[in-house]
Write a protein that holds these residues in place. Structure first.
Motif, PDB file in Angstrom:
ATOM      1  N   ARG A  90     -16.362 -40.542 -14.984  1.00  0.00           N
ATOM      2  CA  ARG A  90     -17.264 -41.149 -15.944  1.00  0.00           C
ATOM      3  C   ARG A  90     -16.610 -41.041 -17.314  1.00  0.00           C
ATOM      4  O   ARG A  90     -15.709 -40.226 -17.537  1.00  0.00           O
ATOM      5  CB  ARG A  90     -18.632 -40.484 -15.951  1.00  0.00           C
ATOM      6  CG  ARG A  90     -18.600 -39.089 -16.511  1.00  0.00           C
ATOM      7  CD  ARG A  90     -19.974 -38.524 -16.680  1.00  0.00           C
ATOM      8  NE  ARG A  90     -19.845 -37.136 -17.116  1.00  0.00           N
ATOM      9  CZ  ARG A  90     -20.781 -36.479 -17.706  1.00  0.00           C
ATOM     10  NH1 ARG A  90     -21.936 -37.037 -17.927  1.00  0.00           N
ATOM     11  NH2 ARG A  90     -20.592 -35.239 -18.083  1.00  0.00           N
ATOM     12  N   ASP A  91     -17.068 -41.842 -18.263  1.00  0.00           N
ATOM     13  CA  ASP A  91     -16.527 -41.804 -19.611  1.00  0.00           C
ATOM     14  C   ASP A  91     -17.409 -40.904 -20.458  1.00  0.00           C
ATOM     15  O   ASP A  91     -18.579 -41.190 -20.673  1.00  0.00           O
ATOM     16  CB  ASP A  91     -16.474 -43.220 -20.192  1.00  0.00           C
ATOM     17  CG  ASP A  91     -15.826 -43.242 -21.564  1.00  0.00           C
ATOM     18  OD1 ASP A  91     -15.002 -42.340 -21.832  1.00  0.00           O
ATOM     19  OD2 ASP A  91     -16.149 -44.129 -22.362  1.00  0.00           O
ATOM     20  N   SER A  92     -16.849 -39.793 -20.935  1.00  0.00           N
ATOM     21  CA  SER A  92     -17.625 -38.846 -21.719  1.00  0.00           C
ATOM     22  C   SER A  92     -17.602 -39.171 -23.205  1.00  0.00           C
ATOM     23  O   SER A  92     -18.398 -38.650 -23.962  1.00  0.00           O
ATOM     24  CB  SER A  92     -17.094 -37.431 -21.499  1.00  0.00           C
ATOM     25  OG  SER A  92     -15.786 -37.325 -22.014  1.00  0.00           O
ATOM     26  N   GLY A  93     -16.657 -39.988 -23.639  1.00  0.00           N
ATOM     27  CA  GLY A  93     -16.544 -40.306 -25.046  1.00  0.00           C
ATOM     28  C   GLY A  93     -15.709 -39.305 -25.823  1.00  0.00           C
ATOM     29  O   GLY A  93     -15.509 -39.462 -27.020  1.00  0.00           O
ATOM     30  N   LEU A  94     -15.220 -38.260 -25.157  1.00  0.00           N
ATOM     31  CA  LEU A  94     -14.377 -37.266 -25.809  1.00  0.00           C
ATOM     32  C   LEU A  94     -12.926 -37.741 -25.811  1.00  0.00           C
ATOM     33  O   LEU A  94     -12.432 -38.269 -24.822  1.00  0.00           O
ATOM     34  CB  LEU A  94     -14.479 -35.922 -25.099  1.00  0.00           C
ATOM     35  CG  LEU A  94     -15.848 -35.264 -25.091  1.00  0.00           C
ATOM     36  CD1 LEU A  94     -15.825 -34.008 -24.233  1.00  0.00           C
ATOM     37  CD2 LEU A  94     -16.263 -34.904 -26.510  1.00  0.00           C
ATOM     38  N   GLN A  95     -12.241 -37.551 -26.946  1.00  0.00           N
ATOM     39  CA  GLN A  95     -10.847 -37.960 -27.036  1.00  0.00           C
ATOM     40  C   GLN A  95      -9.955 -36.870 -26.479  1.00  0.00           C
ATOM     41  O   GLN A  95     -10.195 -35.677 -26.677  1.00  0.00           O
ATOM     42  CB  GLN A  95     -10.465 -38.216 -28.489  1.00  0.00           C
ATOM     43  CG  GLN A  95     -11.116 -39.446 -29.071  1.00  0.00           C
ATOM     44  CD  GLN A  95     -10.653 -39.675 -30.495  1.00  0.00           C
ATOM     45  OE1 GLN A  95     -10.122 -38.793 -31.132  1.00  0.00           O
ATOM     46  NE2 GLN A  95     -10.854 -40.891 -30.965  1.00  0.00           N
ATOM     47  N   THR A  96      -8.909 -37.304 -25.798  1.00  0.00           N
ATOM     48  CA  THR A  96      -7.944 -36.373 -25.250  1.00  0.00           C
ATOM     49  C   THR A  96      -6.588 -37.058 -25.161  1.00  0.00           C
ATOM     50  O   THR A  96      -6.505 -38.271 -24.997  1.00  0.00           O
ATOM     51  CB  THR A  96      -8.375 -35.864 -23.867  1.00  0.00           C
ATOM     52  OG1 THR A  96      -7.383 -34.965 -23.381  1.00  0.00           O
ATOM     53  CG2 THR A  96      -8.550 -36.978 -22.871  1.00  0.00           C
ATOM     54  N   GLY A  97      -5.544 -36.286 -25.295  1.00  0.00           N
ATOM     55  CA  GLY A  97      -4.194 -36.820 -25.128  1.00  0.00           C
ATOM     56  C   GLY A  97      -3.642 -36.510 -23.758  1.00  0.00           C
ATOM     57  O   GLY A  97      -2.507 -36.835 -23.453  1.00  0.00           O
ATOM     58  N   ASP A  98      -4.438 -35.892 -22.921  1.00  0.00           N
ATOM     59  CA  ASP A  98      -4.001 -35.508 -21.583  1.00  0.00           C
ATOM     60  C   ASP A  98      -4.149 -36.692 -20.643  1.00  0.00           C
ATOM     61  O   ASP A  98      -5.187 -37.365 -20.635  1.00  0.00           O
ATOM     62  CB  ASP A  98      -4.858 -34.338 -21.105  1.00  0.00           C
ATOM     63  CG  ASP A  98      -4.398 -33.771 -19.794  1.00  0.00           C
ATOM     64  OD1 ASP A  98      -3.174 -33.678 -19.589  1.00  0.00           O
ATOM     65  OD2 ASP A  98      -5.255 -33.389 -18.980  1.00  0.00           O
ATOM     66  N   PRO A  99      -3.121 -36.973 -19.825  1.00  0.00           N
ATOM     67  CA  PRO A  99      -3.243 -38.105 -18.880  1.00  0.00           C
ATOM     68  C   PRO A  99      -4.381 -37.930 -17.873  1.00  0.00           C
ATOM     69  O   PRO A  99      -4.964 -38.911 -17.416  1.00  0.00           O
ATOM     70  CB  PRO A  99      -1.899 -38.119 -18.156  1.00  0.00           C
ATOM     71  CG  PRO A  99      -0.981 -37.298 -18.961  1.00  0.00           C
ATOM     72  CD  PRO A  99      -1.800 -36.370 -19.778  1.00  0.00           C
ATOM     73  N   ALA A 100      -4.723 -36.704 -17.525  1.00  0.00           N
ATOM     74  CA  ALA A 100      -5.809 -36.473 -16.568  1.00  0.00           C
ATOM     75  C   ALA A 100      -7.170 -36.458 -17.238  1.00  0.00           C
ATOM     76  O   ALA A 100      -8.189 -36.390 -16.566  1.00  0.00           O
ATOM     77  CB  ALA A 100      -5.582 -35.166 -15.828  1.00  0.00           C
ATOM     78  N   GLY A 101      -7.217 -36.504 -18.573  1.00  0.00           N
ATOM     79  CA  GLY A 101      -8.483 -36.513 -19.280  1.00  0.00           C
ATOM     80  C   GLY A 101      -9.073 -35.134 -19.511  1.00  0.00           C
ATOM     81  O   GLY A 101     -10.269 -34.999 -19.739  1.00  0.00           O
ATOM     82  N   PHE A 102      -8.246 -34.092 -19.469  1.00  0.00           N
ATOM     83  CA  PHE A 102      -8.708 -32.718 -19.685  1.00  0.00           C
ATOM     84  C   PHE A 102      -8.905 -32.510 -21.178  1.00  0.00           C
ATOM     85  O   PHE A 102      -7.984 -32.636 -21.965  1.00  0.00           O
ATOM     86  CB  PHE A 102      -7.663 -31.745 -19.133  1.00  0.00           C
ATOM     87  CG  PHE A 102      -8.198 -30.390 -18.802  1.00  0.00           C
ATOM     88  CD1 PHE A 102      -9.201 -30.226 -17.863  1.00  0.00           C
ATOM     89  CD2 PHE A 102      -7.678 -29.265 -19.405  1.00  0.00           C
ATOM     90  CE1 PHE A 102      -9.675 -28.974 -17.541  1.00  0.00           C
ATOM     91  CE2 PHE A 102      -8.152 -28.008 -19.094  1.00  0.00           C
ATOM     92  CZ  PHE A 102      -9.154 -27.865 -18.151  1.00  0.00           C
ATOM     93  N   THR A 103     -10.128 -32.200 -21.598  1.00  0.00           N
ATOM     94  CA  THR A 103     -10.457 -32.108 -23.020  1.00  0.00           C
ATOM     95  C   THR A 103     -10.515 -30.657 -23.472  1.00  0.00           C
ATOM     96  O   THR A 103     -10.401 -29.728 -22.675  1.00  0.00           O
ATOM     97  CB  THR A 103     -11.830 -32.764 -23.279  1.00  0.00           C
ATOM     98  OG1 THR A 103     -12.827 -32.026 -22.573  1.00  0.00           O
ATOM     99  CG2 THR A 103     -11.848 -34.215 -22.842  1.00  0.00           C
ATOM    100  N   LEU A 104     -10.698 -30.468 -24.775  1.00  0.00           N
ATOM    101  CA  LEU A 104     -10.840 -29.123 -25.335  1.00  0.00           C
ATOM    102  C   LEU A 104     -12.081 -28.438 -24.771  1.00  0.00           C
ATOM    103  O   LEU A 104     -12.056 -27.236 -24.466  1.00  0.00           O
ATOM    104  CB  LEU A 104     -10.917 -29.184 -26.859  1.00  0.00           C
ATOM    105  CG  LEU A 104     -11.126 -27.862 -27.576  1.00  0.00           C
ATOM    106  CD1 LEU A 104      -9.925 -26.960 -27.370  1.00  0.00           C
ATOM    107  CD2 LEU A 104     -11.376 -28.077 -29.042  1.00  0.00           C
ATOM    108  N   ALA A 105     -13.143 -29.187 -24.610  1.00  0.00           N
ATOM    109  CA  ALA A 105     -14.371 -28.607 -24.029  1.00  0.00           C
ATOM    110  C   ALA A 105     -14.119 -28.141 -22.598  1.00  0.00           C
ATOM    111  O   ALA A 105     -14.631 -27.083 -22.190  1.00  0.00           O
ATOM    112  CB  ALA A 105     -15.496 -29.631 -24.063  1.00  0.00           C
ATOM    113  N   ASP A 106     -13.327 -28.901 -21.839  1.00  0.00           N
ATOM    114  CA  ASP A 106     -12.989 -28.488 -20.469  1.00  0.00           C
ATOM    115  C   ASP A 106     -12.151 -27.219 -20.470  1.00  0.00           C
ATOM    116  O   ASP A 106     -12.350 -26.330 -19.638  1.00  0.00           O
ATOM    117  CB  ASP A 106     -12.212 -29.593 -19.757  1.00  0.00           C
ATOM    118  CG  ASP A 106     -13.021 -30.849 -19.573  1.00  0.00           C
ATOM    119  OD1 ASP A 106     -14.247 -30.757 -19.459  1.00  0.00           O
ATOM    120  OD2 ASP A 106     -12.415 -31.939 -19.551  1.00  0.00           O
TER     121      ASP A 106
END
Length: 131
Positions: free
Chosen positions: A90-106
């Motif tokens: 799903r699209d959380s709206g959080l920006q990330t530079g990780d190709p897998a979409g791993f964010t700071l919150a994660d």
């Protein structure tokens, strides 16, 4: 190891104290203070901690949880768990530079859960005397 203790125990008949007896009491056991096995967390020194079993457990549990979150084995901000425990994107709206979409919150959430698991393992092993 019961011992005879001379004490005065008030005797009650209903709500009123009737007679105070100073007879030896046979049914009471003396309580011995518990001996401490170690200094626990308060006695930890940095030289003894790096590479210790507690350190290895904490590093391993946190690393495994971060690995599970990064490679899609655990729910994250961009992968929610359904009722059947399947992960769907799903699209959380959080920006990330990780190709897998791993964010700071994660990262913070998985690190926290890894630490909670590690503390549980360490406390459990200390309780049974394995550490």
């Amino acid at each position: 190891m019961a011992s005879i203790v001379m004490t005065t125990l008030p005797q009650f008949n209903g709500l009123r104290a009737s007679k105070i007896s100073a007879a030896p009491v046979q049914g009471l056991a003396t309580v011995q203070p518990m001996r401490r096995k170690g200094n626990g967390a308060l006695g930890a020194k940095c030289g003894d901690f790096i590479g210790s079993s507690t350190n290895l457990i904490m590093v391993t549990s946190t690393t495994l949880m971060l690995f599970a979150g990064r490679f899609g084995l655990a729910p994250s901000a961009n992968r929610k768990a359904t009722a059947g425990l399947k992960l769907e994107a799903r699209d959380s709206g959080l920006q990330t530079g990780d190709p897998a979409g791993f964010t700071l919150a994660d990262t913070l959430a998985c690190g926290t859960v890894g630490h909670i698991i590690g503390v549980g393992v360490v406390l459990g092993l200390k309780n049974i005397g394995a550490i």
